[in-house]
Scaffold this motif. Structure first.
Motif, PDB file in Angstrom:
ATOM      1  N   VAL A 190       0.861  -1.185   0.000  1.00  0.00           N
ATOM      2  CA  VAL A 190       0.000   0.000   0.000  1.00  0.00           C
ATOM      3  C   VAL A 190       0.898   1.235   0.000  1.00  0.00           C
ATOM      4  CG1 VAL A 190      -1.912   1.169   1.136  1.00  0.00           C
ATOM      5  CG2 VAL A 190      -1.695  -1.324   1.339  1.00  0.00           C
ATOM      6  N   HIS A 191       0.828   2.022  -1.053  1.00  0.00           N
ATOM      7  CA  HIS A 191       1.723   3.159  -1.268  1.00  0.00           C
ATOM      8  C   HIS A 191       1.446   4.326  -0.312  1.00  0.00           C
ATOM      9  CE1 HIS A 191      -1.388   5.757  -3.082  1.00  0.00           C
ATOM     10  NE2 HIS A 191      -1.866   4.632  -3.604  1.00  0.00           N
ATOM     11  N   GLY A 192       2.368   5.272  -0.302  1.00  0.00           N
ATOM     12  CA  GLY A 192       2.205   6.491   0.467  1.00  0.00           C
ATOM     13  C   GLY A 192       1.786   7.665  -0.403  1.00  0.00           C
ATOM     14  N   GLY A 193       1.905   8.883   0.178  1.00  0.00           N
ATOM     15  CA  GLY A 193       1.511  10.094  -0.542  1.00  0.00           C
ATOM     16  C   GLY A 193       0.906  11.153   0.343  1.00  0.00           C
ATOM     17  N   ALA A 194       1.217  11.089   1.655  1.00  0.00           N
ATOM     18  CA  ALA A 194       0.765  12.119   2.602  1.00  0.00           C
ATOM     19  C   ALA A 194      -0.756  12.281   2.611  1.00  0.00           C
ATOM     20  CB  ALA A 194       1.440  13.461   2.308  1.00  0.00           C
ATOM     21  N   PHE A 195      -1.480  11.225   2.278  1.00  0.00           N
ATOM     22  CA  PHE A 195      -2.945  11.156   2.324  1.00  0.00           C
ATOM     23  C   PHE A 195      -3.632  11.877   1.167  1.00  0.00           C
ATOM     24  CE2 PHE A 195      -1.467  11.135   6.784  1.00  0.00           C
ATOM     25  CZ  PHE A 195      -1.816   9.838   7.123  1.00  0.00           C
ATOM     26  N   ILE A 196      -2.945  12.790   0.485  1.00  0.00           N
ATOM     27  CA  ILE A 196      -3.613  13.632  -0.509  1.00  0.00           C
ATOM     28  C   ILE A 196      -3.057  13.448  -1.923  1.00  0.00           C
ATOM     29  CG2 ILE A 196      -4.402  15.393   1.112  1.00  0.00           C
ATOM     30  CD1 ILE A 196      -1.923  17.044   0.425  1.00  0.00           C
ATOM     31  N   ARG A 197      -2.074  12.587  -2.090  1.00  0.00           N
ATOM     32  CA  ARG A 197      -1.515  12.319  -3.408  1.00  0.00           C
ATOM     33  C   ARG A 197      -0.947  10.900  -3.407  1.00  0.00           C
ATOM     34  NH1 ARG A 197       1.317  16.320  -0.956  1.00  0.00           N
ATOM     35  NH2 ARG A 197       3.304  15.668  -0.023  1.00  0.00           N
ATOM     36  N   GLY A 198      -0.293  10.540  -4.501  1.00  0.00           N
ATOM     37  CA  GLY A 198       0.304   9.214  -4.597  1.00  0.00           C
ATOM     38  C   GLY A 198      -0.559   8.267  -5.404  1.00  0.00           C
ATOM     39  N   ALA A 199       0.063   7.188  -5.852  1.00  0.00           N
ATOM     40  CA  ALA A 199      -0.606   6.169  -6.659  1.00  0.00           C
ATOM     41  C   ALA A 199       0.213   4.895  -6.583  1.00  0.00           C
ATOM     42  CB  ALA A 199      -0.744   6.629  -8.106  1.00  0.00           C
ATOM     43  N   LYS A 200      -0.370   3.798  -7.041  1.00  0.00           N
ATOM     44  CA  LYS A 200       0.349   2.523  -7.000  1.00  0.00           C
ATOM     45  C   LYS A 200       1.564   2.528  -7.920  1.00  0.00           C
ATOM     46  CE  LYS A 200      -3.146   0.425 -10.045  1.00  0.00           C
ATOM     47  NZ  LYS A 200      -2.433   0.374 -11.318  1.00  0.00           N
ATOM     48  N   ASN A 237      -0.283  -4.784  -5.811  1.00  0.00           N
ATOM     49  CA  ASN A 237      -0.012  -3.357  -5.683  1.00  0.00           C
ATOM     50  C   ASN A 237      -1.345  -2.618  -5.588  1.00  0.00           C
ATOM     51  OD1 ASN A 237       1.451  -1.000  -5.548  1.00  0.00           O
ATOM     52  ND2 ASN A 237       2.111  -1.013  -7.684  1.00  0.00           N
ATOM     53  N   VAL A 238      -1.628  -2.028  -4.419  1.00  0.00           N
ATOM     54  CA  VAL A 238      -2.961  -1.512  -4.107  1.00  0.00           C
ATOM     55  C   VAL A 238      -3.006   0.015  -4.203  1.00  0.00           C
ATOM     56  CG1 VAL A 238      -4.779  -1.378  -2.349  1.00  0.00           C
ATOM     57  CG2 VAL A 238      -3.371  -3.457  -2.541  1.00  0.00           C
ATOM     58  N   GLU A 239      -3.991   0.513  -4.916  1.00  0.00           N
ATOM     59  CA  GLU A 239      -4.300   1.947  -4.912  1.00  0.00           C
ATOM     60  C   GLU A 239      -5.568   2.155  -4.090  1.00  0.00           C
ATOM     61  OE1 GLU A 239      -3.031   4.208  -8.371  1.00  0.00           O
ATOM     62  OE2 GLU A 239      -5.137   4.834  -8.597  1.00  0.00           O
ATOM     63  N   TYR A 240      -5.764   3.361  -3.551  1.00  0.00           N
ATOM     64  CA  TYR A 240      -6.897   3.609  -2.663  1.00  0.00           C
ATOM     65  C   TYR A 240      -7.350   5.063  -2.817  1.00  0.00           C
ATOM     66  CZ  TYR A 240      -2.982   5.434   0.070  1.00  0.00           C
ATOM     67  OH  TYR A 240      -1.853   6.111   0.459  1.00  0.00           O
ATOM     68  N   ARG A 241      -8.524   5.361  -2.293  1.00  0.00           N
ATOM     69  CA  ARG A 241      -9.059   6.718  -2.342  1.00  0.00           C
ATOM     70  C   ARG A 241      -8.216   7.646  -1.455  1.00  0.00           C
ATOM     71  NH1 ARG A 241     -14.866   5.795  -0.173  1.00  0.00           N
ATOM     72  NH2 ARG A 241     -13.617   4.347   1.090  1.00  0.00           N
ATOM     73  N   LEU A 242      -8.064   8.876  -1.890  1.00  0.00           N
ATOM     74  CA  LEU A 242      -7.308   9.863  -1.126  1.00  0.00           C
ATOM     75  C   LEU A 242      -8.237  10.602  -0.169  1.00  0.00           C
ATOM     76  CD1 LEU A 242      -5.039  11.208  -4.014  1.00  0.00           C
ATOM     77  CD2 LEU A 242      -4.520   9.439  -2.315  1.00  0.00           C
ATOM     78  N   ALA A 243      -7.619  11.441   0.678  1.00  0.00           N
ATOM     79  CA  ALA A 243      -8.374  12.112   1.744  1.00  0.00           C
ATOM     80  C   ALA A 243      -9.522  12.957   1.201  1.00  0.00           C
ATOM     81  CB  ALA A 243      -7.423  12.980   2.567  1.00  0.00           C
TER      82      ALA A 243
END
Length: 298
Positions: free
Chosen positions: A79-89, A112-118
């Motif tokens: 599960v990738h990072g991105g400071a909750f408001i950006r990022g992608a798998k 490799n999981v992508e998810y909804r952002l804040a």
């Protein structure tokens, strides 16, 4: 560590000295170091099935990295990072697929999981997405010759927050957790909007505008509730306070289990290189994670 080129070690140390002064610039420079290296990395024998939906939102998708000849293979979700408001798998042509490629080359099914952002899913929406992805994998991974009884979960940065929330938060305390082990890499385990936090805006976007709610939403508050084995990993050159929170989380886990805390501090690496280096000749951290997974999935 001996397989890391000395030139790369020197550059990482140079970046590390000024890492906390400008993590954005440091992150960009780190990616520029690793993308050419990863472009030349071995990828043969790994089939990628991309953009499979585990939910209805456009970001509720995942990629499967399947090693040739897999049969009842263990499974690792990242599960990738991105400071909750950006990022992608996939944040560029090589990252974060490098992480799953490396695990697939070790005989694992990589997810490799992508998810909804804040913006679309504030707390605890990220953890809810990870839970949904885990449920999808448990139901479908046999279609890719994976073993649904041997699933482990890795979260980096904000992704580590979501993974830790899923493992520890009382909001999920009664829900089944169909994974056998969790690795938290450079995770944000305490919500704060302190002046030293360069990602304070992301914390506010995800956890809300009222700091009085941050403690109850922080994984660190609930560390002792962890329902599966947890390994905590931090970089030597970390985003401000994430290493302190990681140590506190590991200590809370150790006290709860009356055993030595499981914590790794990776020398010379920073918040980005700690995942960028997977599938390069430097394999020490990957080997430690594999050993942890093998113990957890018995």
């Amino acid at each position: 560590m001996s397989q890391r080129p000395e030139r790369l070690t020197q550059r990482l140390r140079e970046l590390g000295v000024r890492w906390q002064h400008d993590i954005r610039k440091g992150g960009d420079e780190t990616k520029a170091l690793y993308v050419p290296l990863l472009a030349q990395a071995p990828k043969a024998g790994v089939d990628i099935i991309d953009n499979l939906a585990y939910g209805d939102h456009p970001r509720q998708i995942l990629d499967v990295y399947r090693p040739t000849g897999a049969h009842r293979a263990p499974v690792v979700l990242f599960v990738h990072g991105g400071a909750f408001i950006r990022g992608a798998k996939n944040i560029n042509a090589e990252m974060y697929g490098n992480v799953l490629t490396w695990f697939a080359r070790q005989g694992y099914i990589g997810i490799n999981v992508e998810y909804r952002l804040a913006q679309d899913a504030p707390y605890p929406g990220g953890a809810a997405d990870v839970a949904q992805a885990c449920e999808w994998v448990a139901r479908h991974v046999h279609e890719f010759d994976g073993d649904p009884d041997r699933i482990c979960l890795i979260g980096h940065s904000a992704g580590g927050t979501h993974v830790a929330t899923l493992a520890c938060d009382p909001l999920y305390g009664s829900a089944p957790l169909n994974v056998q082990g969790v690795v938290l890499i450079s995770a944000r385990l305490k919500a704060d909007i302190l002046a030293v936090n360069p990602n304070a805006a992301g914390v506010r976007a995800y956890f809300g505008n009222d700091p009085s709610h941050y403690e109850s939403g922080s994984p660190l508050t609930h560390a002792a509730r962890a329902r599966v084995p947890v390994l905590v990993v931090n970089a030597e050159y970390e985003n401000p306070l994430l290493d302190i929170y990681g140590l506190e989380f590991a200590l809370a886990l150790g006290k709860a289990s009356a055993s030595a805390p499981l914590h790794i501090a990776l020398p010379d690496h920073n918040h980005v290189s700690i995942v960028a280096h997977f599938n390069t000749p430097e394999q020490w951290l990957g080997e430690q994670v594999l050993a942890f997974f093998e113990r957890s999935c018995r």
